[in-house]
Design a protein around this motif. Structure first.
Motif, mmCIF file in Angstrom:
data_model
loop_
_atom_site.group_PDB
_atom_site.id
_atom_site.type_symbol
_atom_site.label_atom_id
_atom_site.label_comp_id
_atom_site.label_asym_id
_atom_site.label_seq_id
_atom_site.Cartn_x
_atom_site.Cartn_y
_atom_site.Cartn_z
ATOM 1 N N PRO A 67 0.804 -1.225 0.000
ATOM 2 C CA PRO A 67 0.000 0.000 0.000
ATOM 3 C C PRO A 67 0.840 1.280 0.000
ATOM 4 N N ASP A 70 2.095 1.642 -3.645
ATOM 5 C CA ASP A 70 0.936 1.956 -4.491
ATOM 6 C C ASP A 70 0.482 3.403 -4.304
ATOM 7 N N ALA A 71 0.468 3.885 -3.061
ATOM 8 C CA ALA A 71 0.059 5.268 -2.788
ATOM 9 C C ALA A 71 1.058 6.260 -3.369
ATOM 10 N N GLN A 74 0.441 5.846 -7.413
ATOM 11 C CA GLN A 74 -0.885 6.198 -7.926
ATOM 12 C C GLN A 74 -1.520 7.401 -7.242
ATOM 13 N N GLU A 76 -3.115 9.152 -3.376
ATOM 14 C CA GLU A 76 -4.036 8.739 -2.322
ATOM 15 C C GLU A 76 -4.631 9.974 -1.656
ATOM 16 N N GLU A 77 -5.840 9.834 -1.138
ATOM 17 C CA GLU A 77 -6.439 10.911 -0.358
ATOM 18 C C GLU A 77 -5.910 10.853 1.070
ATOM 19 N N PHE A 78 -5.823 12.023 1.699
ATOM 20 C CA PHE A 78 -5.390 12.080 3.089
ATOM 21 C C PHE A 78 -5.997 13.324 3.734
ATOM 22 N N LYS A 87 -5.663 15.485 -1.783
ATOM 23 C CA LYS A 87 -5.358 14.371 -2.699
ATOM 24 C C LYS A 87 -3.922 14.494 -3.175
ATOM 25 N N GLY A 90 0.258 11.301 -6.711
ATOM 26 C CA GLY A 90 1.249 10.298 -7.065
ATOM 27 C C GLY A 90 2.437 10.934 -7.766
#
Length: 128
Positions: A67, A70-71, A74, A76-78, A87, A90
């Motif tokens: 993960p 991948d984050a 690509q 990721e939201e946080f 957002k 990536g």
């Protein structure tokens, strides 16, 4: 295998690389730049060990999902420190722009009476 591909350049409105009319020559030169400069970008950003592990993860088709990797690739939201949803998009776009800068430098041409002349680093080294 690389994190970015030719498609990342085609889908980017700010980058105008034309692939359709050159019998794959542009694609080959672009792939050479990706192979050369993507690892440099990652090592400068993350350090040698993490960059090596990230590229190994991308290369391993049978890798178990990671993960964190991948984050990073690509996005990721946080939630930030003010409790606002953000957002992270990536690193693909950043790598694409980094590689494109060197691709332009190595593939610049000048129009002359005899046609376009490649001015990049490789062309210069061939004439010295």
């Amino acid at each position: 295998m690389s994190i970015i591909t030719e498609t990342d350049f085609e889908l980017n409105d700010l980058i105008g690389i034309e692939f359709s009319n050159d019998d794959g020559e542009t694609s080959e030169r672009l792939q050479v730049c990706i192979d050369k400069y993507e690892p440099i970008f990652l090592e400068e950003l993350f350090g040698y060990e993490f960059a090596r592990d990230l590229l190994a993860y991308v290369d391993d088709i049978a890798a178990i999902a990671n993960p964190i990797f991948d984050a990073i690739i690509q996005g990721e939201e946080f939630t930030d420190g003010c409790d606002l949803l953000q957002k992270f998009k990536g690193i693909k776009l950043s790598i694409t722009h980094y590689v494109y800068r060197y691709w332009r430098k190595e593939n610049a041409t000048n129009a002359t009476e005899n046609g376009d002349v490649l001015q990049g680093v490789e062309a210069t080294s061939k004439h010295t």
